[in-house]
Motif scaffolding. Structure first.
Motif, PDB file in Angstrom:
ATOM      1  N   THR A 123      -2.214  26.709  51.939  1.00 36.60           N
ATOM      2  CA  THR A 123      -1.540  26.148  50.770  1.00 36.60           C
ATOM      3  C   THR A 123      -2.026  26.901  49.541  1.00 36.60           C
ATOM      4  O   THR A 123      -3.145  27.389  49.500  1.00 36.60           O
ATOM      5  N   ASP A 130      -2.813  26.140  45.850  1.00 41.80           N
ATOM      6  CA  ASP A 130      -2.959  25.044  44.902  1.00 41.80           C
ATOM      7  C   ASP A 130      -3.431  25.515  43.536  1.00 41.80           C
ATOM      8  O   ASP A 130      -3.739  24.722  42.677  1.00 41.80           O
ATOM      9  N   ALA A 155       7.913  28.035  49.184  1.00 37.92           N
ATOM     10  CA  ALA A 155       7.934  26.594  48.900  1.00 37.92           C
ATOM     11  C   ALA A 155       7.115  25.746  49.877  1.00 37.92           C
ATOM     12  O   ALA A 155       6.371  24.860  49.437  1.00 37.92           O
ATOM     13  N   PRO A 156       7.185  25.966  51.189  1.00 36.66           N
ATOM     14  CA  PRO A 156       6.402  25.111  52.100  1.00 36.66           C
ATOM     15  C   PRO A 156       4.890  25.203  51.910  1.00 36.66           C
ATOM     16  O   PRO A 156       4.149  24.322  52.339  1.00 36.66           O
ATOM     17  N   SER A 215       1.756  23.061  46.594  1.00 40.61           N
ATOM     18  CA  SER A 215       1.300  21.683  46.437  1.00 40.61           C
ATOM     19  C   SER A 215       1.590  21.261  44.999  1.00 40.61           C
ATOM     20  O   SER A 215       1.916  22.100  44.156  1.00 40.61           O
ATOM     21  N   PRO A 216       1.448  19.978  44.702  1.00 44.84           N
ATOM     22  CA  PRO A 216       1.692  19.529  43.329  1.00 44.84           C
ATOM     23  C   PRO A 216       0.768  20.185  42.292  1.00 44.84           C
ATOM     24  O   PRO A 216       1.072  20.182  41.109  1.00 44.84           O
ATOM     25  N   SER A 262       0.100  23.412  42.373  1.00 44.66           N
ATOM     26  CA  SER A 262       0.467  24.831  42.301  1.00 44.66           C
ATOM     27  C   SER A 262       1.136  25.146  40.973  1.00 44.66           C
ATOM     28  O   SER A 262       1.983  24.396  40.489  1.00 44.66           O
ATOM     29  N   GLU A 284      10.878  21.931  43.506  1.00 46.48           N
ATOM     30  CA  GLU A 284      10.768  20.779  44.404  1.00 46.48           C
ATOM     31  C   GLU A 284       9.341  20.580  44.902  1.00 46.48           C
ATOM     32  O   GLU A 284       8.972  19.482  45.296  1.00 46.48           O
ATOM     33  N   ARG A 285       8.526  21.639  44.902  1.00 45.71           N
ATOM     34  CA  ARG A 285       7.199  21.571  45.511  1.00 45.71           C
ATOM     35  C   ARG A 285       6.042  21.857  44.551  1.00 45.71           C
ATOM     36  O   ARG A 285       4.959  21.334  44.735  1.00 45.71           O
TER      37      ARG A 285
END
Length: 143
Positions: free
Chosen positions: A4, A6, A27-28, A31-32, A34, A74-75
Motif C-alpha cells: 500500500t 500511504d 488505485a487498489p 489508502s485514505p 495517500s 475514490e481511494r
C-alpha cells in the motif's frame, strides 16, 4: 503483507490513456492517507521551435488529469496535479519528486518495442536506472 502507498507519491502520465491506465492500476494500492500527485511533463525543445503551443499542451494535460482523477479520488486521501516543464522528461520528474518530498515515483510501463525504445530513449528504463527516489513499476493491467 499487501503493498500500500500511504504517503506521497508522484505519478507521471504521458497521455490521457496512460494517465487513466496508471490510475486504475494504482488505485487498489492506495489508502485514505495517500497523497497522489499526477504530473505531465511538457518537454521544451531547448531552443528549437516547439511542436505545439504551451496553451495546447496545457489543455492536453487537463485531459490527462481529468481521466486520471476518477479512479484515484475514490481511494486516495488527496489528488493533486501539476504541469511540469523541462528539456529532459526523466530529470524533470525526479526534480519534481525531490522538490515535493515524495516517498516514491509510481508508474505503469507502457507497451513498446525495442526499436522505438532505441530511437526515443526508454523513459521507463531511465526512471528505474536514474532514480533519485524510490521508483515502483506497477504490473501491467492487460485489460
Amino acid at each position: 503483507m499487501p503493498l500500500t502507498f500511504d504517503g506521497t507519491i508522484l505519478v507521471p502520465a504521458a497521455d490521457p490513456d496512460d494517465g487513466e491506465r496508471t490510475a486504475a492500476a494504482l488505485a487498489p494500492y492506495l489508502s485514505p492517507s495517500s497523497r497522489v500527485i499526477v504530473v505531465n511533463v511538457i518537454e521544451k525543445a531547448g531552443g528549437a521551435p516547439d511542436k505545439a503551443s504551451v496553451e495546447q499542451r496545457e489543455e492536453y494535460a487537463k485531459e490527462i488529469f481529468e481521466r486520471a482523477r476518477a479512479p484515484l479520488e475514490e481511494r486516495a486521501g488527496s489528488v493533486e496535479t501539476a504541469v511540469l516543464f523541462g528539456t529532459d522528461v526523466v530529470e524533470t520528474i525526479f526534480d519534481a519528486a525531490v522538490e515535493r518530498d515524495v516517498d516514491a515515483v509510481v508508474f505503469e510501463p507502457r507497451e513498446s518495442n525495442r526499436f522505438v525504445e532505441l530511437l526515443t530513449g526508454d523513459v521507463a528504463h531511465r526512471l528505474v536506472k536514474e532514480a533519485s527516489v524510490p521508483v515502483v513499476a506497477l504490473p501491467r493491467n492487460e485489460g
